[in-house]
Design a protein around this motif. Structure first.
Motif, PDB file in Angstrom:
ATOM      1  N   PRO A 282       0.813  -1.224   0.000  1.00 42.77           N
ATOM      2  CA  PRO A 282       0.000   0.000   0.000  1.00 42.77           C
ATOM      3  C   PRO A 282       0.842   1.267   0.000  1.00 42.77           C
ATOM      4  O   PRO A 282       0.372   2.321  -0.424  1.00 42.77           O
ATOM      5  CB  PRO A 282      -0.815  -0.129   1.296  1.00 42.77           C
ATOM      6  N   PHE A 283       2.093   1.175   0.466  1.00 45.06           N
ATOM      7  CA  PHE A 283       2.972   2.340   0.497  1.00 45.06           C
ATOM      8  C   PHE A 283       4.342   1.971  -0.067  1.00 45.06           C
ATOM      9  O   PHE A 283       4.795   0.829   0.062  1.00 45.06           O
ATOM     10  CB  PHE A 283       3.152   2.867   1.926  1.00 45.06           C
ATOM     11  N   LYS A 284       4.978   2.937  -0.667  1.00 48.66           N
ATOM     12  CA  LYS A 284       6.357   2.798  -1.123  1.00 48.66           C
ATOM     13  C   LYS A 284       7.217   3.738  -0.297  1.00 48.66           C
ATOM     14  O   LYS A 284       6.993   4.948  -0.286  1.00 48.66           O
ATOM     15  CB  LYS A 284       6.466   3.130  -2.610  1.00 48.66           C
ATOM     16  N   LEU A 285       8.199   3.179   0.421  1.00 49.92           N
ATOM     17  CA  LEU A 285       9.044   3.965   1.312  1.00 49.92           C
ATOM     18  C   LEU A 285      10.473   3.993   0.789  1.00 49.92           C
ATOM     19  O   LEU A 285      11.035   2.945   0.441  1.00 49.92           O
ATOM     20  CB  LEU A 285       9.036   3.387   2.727  1.00 49.92           C
ATOM     21  N   LEU A 286      11.042   5.188   0.737  1.00 57.61           N
ATOM     22  CA  LEU A 286      12.432   5.359   0.315  1.00 57.61           C
ATOM     23  C   LEU A 286      13.189   6.092   1.420  1.00 57.61           C
ATOM     24  O   LEU A 286      13.268   7.326   1.433  1.00 57.61           O
ATOM     25  CB  LEU A 286      12.498   6.146  -0.994  1.00 57.61           C
TER      26      LEU A 286
END
Length: 396
Positions: A282-286
């Motif tokens: 559900p989320f893309k974290l960088l």
């Protein structure tokens, strides 16, 4: 089945001992208490064999609940019994279960152990049934001369619906269903997905009169008729493993993927499940960490919502773990949400009230590290992963 049940404190002292068979001796129990409980080994594994006796246990606060047997028993069944006993004791003790409660209600506990287990086999474990004739104050909720009342309790305790009594009436019939899912994703330092799964549970609270039969569909598109299922190419959700409440009719689920049940008259967990296929994050974290000096770091995080624009996540919480020797963190005012350093969590906690789909938010924080005995500069471990794990996201 099991030979005896014990309640032991963390010092290895026996508080409650109820033996249903005599094949596990007191010497075996003393060996378990000294070698496992008193030696602080209770967190290593839930099953221990000593002198040919098998001890299965779970630790709840300052109490170790143990079942012993000489036979090759079903381990999961015994552990489920122990957890059910913990829930039962909490229901009787007002939600708490500790050593003080055990010492205060030891007579009540012995009475409950005699009712819920017979010669080592589980019997009545329903709180509503037990509370009708086993109470803390010793006063019974039933009239022993009332044959009709005794008959109802007997039917509930021995019938096919021991979890629900007959004659229940509500002024307003309503059902509340909550589906709670936790998405677990493990990423490599190269941002490649290593593992992903979804752990879910379905919580139901039924306020229905009589003996209602409820149906709950499990497919992506609810298909209730055999003809519609035959025409549809949708095979439904692929569940790797699942567990149902005892009220569910398993034969109906195997045939048509419908969960059919007569619900208890209280909030309960209908089922738990796990999914490992076709999982989208559900989320893309960088996350990124930049070393500014011997005692200063710059943490940056870019979060992108991968779900559709018409979907909105609420009460999003993102934890960005910090080094153990973090003294404080300076966080400029974020454009979205609020962020602060939480020493108890050892992380920068970022809370966002509403997170629309396909939006991207950023966080920047400067961390100051406290001096250590070695006074070495904080560096990455080798190979590449940083000293702290990836950021964690919680949302509703």
């Amino acid at each position: 089945m099991i030979s005896s049940v014990l309640l032991v404190n963390l010092k290895g002292e026996i508080l409650i001992w109820r033996a249903y068979k005599e094949n596990v001796t007191r010497a075996d129990w003393q060996a378990f208490c000294s070698q496992v409980v008193a030696a602080k080994e209770t967190r290593d594994k839930p099953v221990v064999s000593i002198n040919g006796s098998h001890f299965l246990y779970t630790t709840q606060g300052d109490i170790v609940l143990v079942a012993a047997s000489k036979d090759n028993v079903n381990v999961m069944l015994v552990l489920k019994l122990l957890y059910k006993m913990v829930d039962l004791f909490k229901a009787y003790f007002g939600g708490s279960f500790d050593e003080n409660q055990v010492r205060k209600h030891f007579v009540l506990i012995y009475e409950l152990l005699d009712e819920i287990i017979d010669y080592g086999y589980p019997q009545i474990l329903e709180v509503d049934v037990l509370k009708k004739y086993i109470t803390q104050g010793g006063a019974k909720n039933i009239d022993l001369n009332d044959q009709e009342q005794l008959k109802k309790i007997t039917v509930q305790a021995t019938g096919v619906c021991s979890w629900r009594a007959e004659g229940i009436k509500h002024r307003k019939n309503e059902v509340f269903i909550d589906v709670i899912e936790k998405v677990n994703i493990l990423m490599s330092t190269k941002r490649e997905r290593l593992r992903a799964d979804v752990s879910g549970e379905i919580l139901v609270n039924c306020k229905l009169s009589g003996m209602p039969e409820c149906k709950f569909g499990m497919n992506d598109k609810l298909i209730m008729t055999a003809e519609a299922r035959a025409r549809s190419s949708d095979k439904g959700i692929a569940l790797d493993d699942y567990r149902f409440h005892q009220c569910v009719r398993l034969s109906k689920f195997d045939v048509d993927r419908e969960i059919t049940f007569i619900p208890p008259d209280e909030p309960f967990q209908l089922m738990t499940y796990r999914i490992t296929e076709n999982i989208e994050s559900p989320f893309k974290l960088l996350p990124n960490v930049k070393v500014l000096g011997r005692s200063r770091l710059e943490l940056s995080l870019q979060v992108t919502a991968m779900y559709d624009r018409n979907i909105e996540a609420t009460n999003v919480r993102i934890d960005f773990p910090c080094p153990k020797n973090t003294a404080k963190a300076h966080i400029p005012n974020t454009a979205h949400g609020k962020a602060r350093f939480d020493p108890a969590q050892g992380a920068v906690v970022w809370r966002i009230r509403r997170f629309p789909g396909r939006h991207e938010y950023n966080l920047l924080a400067e961390v100051e590290l406290a001096s250590t005995i070695t006074d070495k500069q904080w560096v990455r471990h080798h190979p590449d992963p940083w000293e702290f794990p990836s950021s964690q996201v919680k949302y509703r």
